[in-house]
Design a protein around this motif. Structure first.
Motif, PDB file in Angstrom:
ATOM      1  N   MET A 280       0.745  -1.163  -0.112  1.00  7.43           N
ATOM      2  CA  MET A 280       0.061   0.021  -0.135  1.00  7.43           C
ATOM      3  C   MET A 280       0.810   1.416  -0.011  1.00  7.43           C
ATOM      4  SD  MET A 280      -3.006  -1.366  -0.014  1.00  7.43           S
ATOM      5  CE  MET A 280      -4.318   0.162   0.594  1.00  7.43           C
ATOM      6  N   VAL A 281       0.702   2.044  -0.996  1.00  8.52           N
ATOM      7  CA  VAL A 281       1.638   3.139  -1.131  1.00  8.52           C
ATOM      8  C   VAL A 281       1.001   4.571  -0.936  1.00  8.52           C
ATOM      9  CG1 VAL A 281       3.357   4.172  -2.853  1.00  8.52           C
ATOM     10  CG2 VAL A 281       3.014   1.824  -2.982  1.00  8.52           C
ATOM     11  N   GLU A 282       1.564   5.221  -0.049  1.00  7.84           N
ATOM     12  CA  GLU A 282       0.877   6.647   0.269  1.00  7.84           C
ATOM     13  C   GLU A 282       1.884   7.747   0.342  1.00  7.84           C
ATOM     14  OE1 GLU A 282      -1.231   8.679   4.200  1.00  7.84           O
ATOM     15  OE2 GLU A 282      -0.840   6.481   4.354  1.00  7.84           O
ATOM     16  N   ASP A 283       1.793   8.883  -0.301  1.00  3.65           N
ATOM     17  CA  ASP A 283       2.778  10.079  -0.556  1.00  3.65           C
ATOM     18  C   ASP A 283       2.445  10.704   0.701  1.00  3.65           C
ATOM     19  OD1 ASP A 283       3.882  12.349  -0.851  1.00  3.65           O
ATOM     20  OD2 ASP A 283       3.142  12.442  -3.142  1.00  3.65           O
ATOM     21  N   LYS A 284       3.846  10.816   1.674  1.00  5.07           N
ATOM     22  CA  LYS A 284       3.616  11.731   2.923  1.00  5.07           C
ATOM     23  C   LYS A 284       4.080  12.902   2.676  1.00  5.07           C
ATOM     24  CE  LYS A 284       1.817   8.591   5.772  1.00  5.07           C
ATOM     25  NZ  LYS A 284       0.775   8.579   6.630  1.00  5.07           N
ATOM     26  N   GLY A 285       4.503  13.528   1.306  1.00  5.84           N
ATOM     27  CA  GLY A 285       4.860  15.091   1.037  1.00  5.84           C
ATOM     28  C   GLY A 285       6.527  14.937   1.314  1.00  5.84           C
ATOM     29  N   THR A 286       6.817  16.362   1.612  1.00  2.85           N
ATOM     30  CA  THR A 286       8.125  16.442   1.496  1.00  2.85           C
ATOM     31  C   THR A 286       9.034  16.332   2.945  1.00  2.85           C
ATOM     32  OG1 THR A 286       7.697  18.835   1.978  1.00  2.85           O
ATOM     33  CG2 THR A 286       8.039  17.920  -0.463  1.00  2.85           C
ATOM     34  N   GLU A 287       8.179  16.187   4.287  1.00  2.60           N
ATOM     35  CA  GLU A 287       8.733  16.205   5.492  1.00  2.60           C
ATOM     36  C   GLU A 287       9.282  14.715   5.797  1.00  2.60           C
ATOM     37  OE1 GLU A 287       9.473  18.799   7.781  1.00  2.60           O
ATOM     38  OE2 GLU A 287       8.785  19.757   6.141  1.00  2.60           O
ATOM     39  N   GLU A 296       6.282  -1.740   7.765  1.00  2.00           N
ATOM     40  CA  GLU A 296       6.056  -0.307   7.061  1.00  2.00           C
ATOM     41  C   GLU A 296       7.393   0.129   6.768  1.00  2.00           C
ATOM     42  OE1 GLU A 296       3.426   2.403   9.094  1.00  2.00           O
ATOM     43  OE2 GLU A 296       5.080   3.887   8.907  1.00  2.00           O
ATOM     44  N   PHE A 297       7.711   0.809   5.577  1.00  2.00           N
ATOM     45  CA  PHE A 297       8.796   1.166   4.946  1.00  2.00           C
ATOM     46  C   PHE A 297       8.588   2.692   4.531  1.00  2.00           C
ATOM     47  CE2 PHE A 297       8.359  -3.535   4.259  1.00  2.00           C
ATOM     48  CZ  PHE A 297       9.270  -3.968   4.484  1.00  2.00           C
ATOM     49  N   SER A 298       9.845   3.536   4.385  1.00  3.81           N
ATOM     50  CA  SER A 298       9.819   4.892   4.116  1.00  3.81           C
ATOM     51  C   SER A 298      10.538   4.766   2.946  1.00  3.81           C
ATOM     52  CB  SER A 298      10.193   5.750   4.939  1.00  3.81           C
ATOM     53  OG  SER A 298       9.437   5.894   6.152  1.00  3.81           O
ATOM     54  N   LEU A 299       9.922   5.360   1.813  1.00  3.86           N
ATOM     55  CA  LEU A 299      10.748   5.435   0.453  1.00  3.86           C
ATOM     56  C   LEU A 299      11.143   7.020   0.311  1.00  3.86           C
ATOM     57  CD1 LEU A 299      11.593   4.474  -2.197  1.00  3.86           C
ATOM     58  CD2 LEU A 299       9.404   4.919  -3.245  1.00  3.86           C
ATOM     59  N   TYR A 300      12.224   7.341  -0.116  1.00  4.55           N
ATOM     60  CA  TYR A 300      12.647   8.711  -0.397  1.00  4.55           C
ATOM     61  C   TYR A 300      12.912   8.945  -1.919  1.00  4.55           C
ATOM     62  CZ  TYR A 300      14.201  13.471  -0.594  1.00  4.55           C
ATOM     63  OH  TYR A 300      14.356  14.924  -0.772  1.00  4.55           O
ATOM     64  N   LEU A 301      11.999   9.453  -2.831  1.00  5.45           N
ATOM     65  CA  LEU A 301      12.249   9.615  -4.348  1.00  5.45           C
ATOM     66  C   LEU A 301      11.865  10.984  -4.680  1.00  5.45           C
ATOM     67  CD1 LEU A 301      12.794   8.031  -6.971  1.00  5.45           C
ATOM     68  CD2 LEU A 301      10.256   7.346  -6.835  1.00  5.45           C
ATOM     69  N   ASP A 302      12.543  11.582  -5.533  1.00  3.70           N
ATOM     70  CA  ASP A 302      12.112  12.993  -6.170  1.00  3.70           C
ATOM     71  C   ASP A 302      11.744  13.746  -5.239  1.00  3.70           C
ATOM     72  OD1 ASP A 302      13.314  12.222  -8.494  1.00  3.70           O
ATOM     73  OD2 ASP A 302      11.244  11.672  -9.583  1.00  3.70           O
ATOM     74  N   TRP A 305       8.474  11.774   0.275  1.00  5.09           N
ATOM     75  CA  TRP A 305       8.838  10.446   1.415  1.00  5.09           C
ATOM     76  C   TRP A 305       7.203   9.804   1.026  1.00  5.09           C
ATOM     77  CZ3 TRP A 305      12.611   9.110   4.249  1.00  5.09           C
ATOM     78  CH2 TRP A 305      13.536   9.837   4.125  1.00  5.09           C
ATOM     79  N   TYR A 306       7.372   8.417   0.882  1.00  5.21           N
ATOM     80  CA  TYR A 306       6.305   7.748   0.655  1.00  5.21           C
ATOM     81  C   TYR A 306       6.123   6.597   1.735  1.00  5.21           C
ATOM     82  CZ  TYR A 306       6.054   9.515  -4.004  1.00  5.21           C
ATOM     83  OH  TYR A 306       6.232  10.331  -5.129  1.00  5.21           O
ATOM     84  N   CYS A 307       5.112   6.104   2.312  1.00 11.89           N
ATOM     85  CA  CYS A 307       4.644   5.104   3.275  1.00 11.89           C
ATOM     86  C   CYS A 307       4.393   3.862   2.715  1.00 11.89           C
ATOM     87  CB  CYS A 307       3.864   5.580   4.395  1.00 11.89           C
ATOM     88  SG  CYS A 307       3.338   4.129   5.372  1.00 11.89           S
ATOM     89  N   LEU A 308       5.097   2.918   2.684  1.00 13.88           N
ATOM     90  CA  LEU A 308       5.023   1.608   1.854  1.00 13.88           C
ATOM     91  C   LEU A 308       4.447   0.479   3.033  1.00 13.88           C
ATOM     92  CD1 LEU A 308       8.236   1.437  -0.414  1.00 13.88           C
ATOM     93  CD2 LEU A 308       6.138   2.645  -0.772  1.00 13.88           C
ATOM     94  N   ASN A 309       3.398  -0.011   2.960  1.00 15.88           N
ATOM     95  CA  ASN A 309       2.894  -0.944   3.897  1.00 15.88           C
ATOM     96  C   ASN A 309       2.791  -2.335   3.135  1.00 15.88           C
ATOM     97  OD1 ASN A 309       2.378  -0.259   6.765  1.00 15.88           O
ATOM     98  ND2 ASN A 309       1.415   1.429   5.744  1.00 15.88           N
ATOM     99  N   ALA A 310       3.394  -3.376   3.630  1.00 18.09           N
ATOM    100  CA  ALA A 310       3.599  -4.650   3.009  1.00 18.09           C
ATOM    101  C   ALA A 310       2.108  -5.349   3.014  1.00 18.09           C
ATOM    102  CB  ALA A 310       4.516  -5.669   3.704  1.00 18.09           C
ATOM    103  N   LYS A 311       1.733  -5.862   1.932  1.00 15.48           N
ATOM    104  CA  LYS A 311       0.256  -6.358   1.857  1.00 15.48           C
ATOM    105  C   LYS A 311       0.187  -7.730   2.632  1.00 15.48           C
ATOM    106  CE  LYS A 311      -1.225  -3.919  -2.029  1.00 15.48           C
ATOM    107  NZ  LYS A 311      -1.600  -3.971  -3.611  1.00 15.48           N
ATOM    108  N   ASP A 312      -1.017  -7.988   3.078  1.00 16.12           N
ATOM    109  CA  ASP A 312      -1.150  -9.386   3.655  1.00 16.12           C
ATOM    110  C   ASP A 312      -0.872 -10.455   2.543  1.00 16.12           C
ATOM    111  OD1 ASP A 312      -1.950  -8.330   5.955  1.00 16.12           O
ATOM    112  OD2 ASP A 312      -4.166  -8.744   5.833  1.00 16.12           O
ATOM    113  N   GLY A 313       0.157 -11.513   2.832  1.00 17.33           N
ATOM    114  CA  GLY A 313       0.364 -12.715   2.078  1.00 17.33           C
ATOM    115  C   GLY A 313       1.747 -12.494   1.489  1.00 17.33           C
ATOM    116  N   THR A 314       2.374 -11.145   1.624  1.00 17.54           N
ATOM    117  CA  THR A 314       3.735 -10.983   1.195  1.00 17.54           C
ATOM    118  C   THR A 314       4.873 -11.409   2.126  1.00 17.54           C
ATOM    119  OG1 THR A 314       3.873  -8.744   2.126  1.00 17.54           O
ATOM    120  CG2 THR A 314       2.865  -8.977  -0.078  1.00 17.54           C
ATOM    121  N   TYR A 315       4.417 -11.845   3.283  1.00 17.14           N
ATOM    122  CA  TYR A 315       5.251 -12.335   4.211  1.00 17.14           C
ATOM    123  C   TYR A 315       4.745 -13.550   4.960  1.00 17.14           C
ATOM    124  CZ  TYR A 315       2.651  -9.097   7.098  1.00 17.14           C
ATOM    125  OH  TYR A 315       1.626  -8.400   7.670  1.00 17.14           O
TER     126      TYR A 315
END
Length: 415
Positions: A280-287, A296-302, A305-315
């Protein structure tokens, strides 16, 4: 059951400890060690990073370098910068970081416990790194630096340690390089020494937290000496190696984050779309956004910051490896999307210890050096112990322990 023994530590007199002590050999390169040692003749770097005694560019694997380590170790003793205790002791080593103190017991750990799996590991070791440390142990006939163990919480040992912690320490200083406080006590009372030995004997396992290569090297040299001695009895000093053992619940494990050089030919939009298959990918803005829980993971790109939550069944919650965030991110992001297969050898990825903060991830991406950054929630000590108990191995670059042990507070001779 775990076997430990006290030993006659080789230590700096109190007035020299801040001159001698250093960071561990493997957390800085040769030039950093050269700069930190400066003109300080007493710096332990002259023994653990002995290439700094030669012209810049000298290989740390040059035979002269190992010989210089032994020469300097002897010189430190001759000059009284290191002095051996008269009787065997256990020692207590406390580290305070950000107001939190963790207390470790410095012991002689049993070589055969490592060889038989009583001392449990969670990482693979590389033979070339093992051999480097084995040469260092052989040439010095000593464990110059300790390894870092965890043990299951123990109320008796905790009470003993807290009693000593109320007394004046032998050493008490703040290391300038990290700003953390380091304290050291000597356990010389025979009854207390017996208590430490007896309580460890009740423990089914000890766990390597940090220092897998040093542990392997120390144990393998001990085993070599056993085979080489026709009169081997089993009580010789080489049957033990130096470890600092902390209660598992006290340890701090920081996040160990990733930065990548490219998106494997994908545009940012394509990369984000590919992530949505398993997250599940959610844009968290520039902070700056930091993960707050497992999976839960944080991605920084361009710049975002994005919040990435692993979906059920991926682990798999029943798999001690498959449930780890380092495994989830390696499988589903680095391998499947970015085609980074081997974290140990790929030149397209680098790793940033959590002590540097997420601002360091942002800096490396904004500078253009890296294309994107991925922040992970820290692994727990319980997860590490579960994996070690299962006999499995953690993915590379999974744990970052802080504070690091200071070297030079005590040394263990093998004879």
């Amino acid at each position: 059951m775990a076997i430990v023994k006290p030993f006659k530590g080789v230590r700096p007199p109190r007035e020299f400890v801040e001159k001698v002590e250093s960071r561990p050999y493997d957390v800085l390169d040769s030039e950093e060690a050269r700069a930190e040692a400066g003109d300080n003749e007493m710096s332990l770097y002259r023994i653990i990073k002995p290439e700094i005694n030669f012209e810049p560019g000298t290989s740390e694997y040059d035979p002269r370098v190992y010989e210089k380590a032994a020469e300097n170790f002897q010189m430190f003793q001759d000059k009284g910068w290191l002095v051996q205790d008269d009787a065997p002791h256990y020692y207590i080593y406390a580290q305070t970081m950000n107001g939190k103190t963790q207390y470790g017991l410095v012991v002689g750990a049993y070589v055969d416990d490592y060889l038989t799996g009583v001392i449990k590991k969670h990482e693979l070791t590389r033979r070339d790194k093992e051999e480097d440390r084995m040469k260092h142990v052989r040439v010095n006939n000593a464990n110059i630096e300790p390894v870092f163990f965890a043990y299951p919480d123990n109320a008796v040992l905790d009470a003993l340690i807290m009693r000593y912690a109320k007394t004046e320490p032998e050493y008490d200083f703040i290391a300038p390089i990290d700003g953390f406080r380091h304290q050291f006590w000597i356990i010389s009372d025979e009854k207390d020494i017996a208590t430490v030995t007896e309580e460890f004997a009740k423990m089914p396992s000890l766990y390597i937290a940090d220092g897998h290569h040093r542990s392997a090297a120390a144990a393998l040299v001990g085993a070599e000496k056993q085979k080489a001695n026709p009169n081997h009895k089993g009580d010789e000093e080489y049957n033990y190696f130096m470890a600092v053992c902390f209660q598992a619940s006290q340890l701090t494990i920081l996040d160990y984050n990733r930065v990548v050089k490219d998106l494997n030919g994908l545009s940012p939009e394509e990369f984000l779309a590919a992530l949505q298959v398993n997250f599940m990918v959610e844009d968290k803005g520039t902070e700056i956004y930091k993960p707050t829980q497992l999976h839960e993971f944080s991605l920084y790109l361009d710049g975002h910051w994005y919040c990435l939550n692993a979906k059920d069944g991926t682990y798999d919650n029943n798999d001690p490896i498959g449930v780890l965030d380092v495994d989830i991110s390696s499988r589903l992001i680095l391998d499947e999307i970015l085609n980074i297969k081997d974290l140990r050898s790929s030149k397209r990825i680098d790793f940033v210890g959590g002590l540097r903060g997420l601002g360091e991830l942002k800096r490396r991406v904004d500078s253009g050096e890296m294309r994107a950054a991925l922040a992970l929630y820290p692994v727990s000590m319980q997860q590490i112990m579960d994996i070690a108990d299962s006999g499995k191995i953690m993915p590379p670059k999974a744990t970052w322990f802080e504070p690091k042990l200071r070297s030079g507070l005590v040394i263990h001779k093998l004879s």
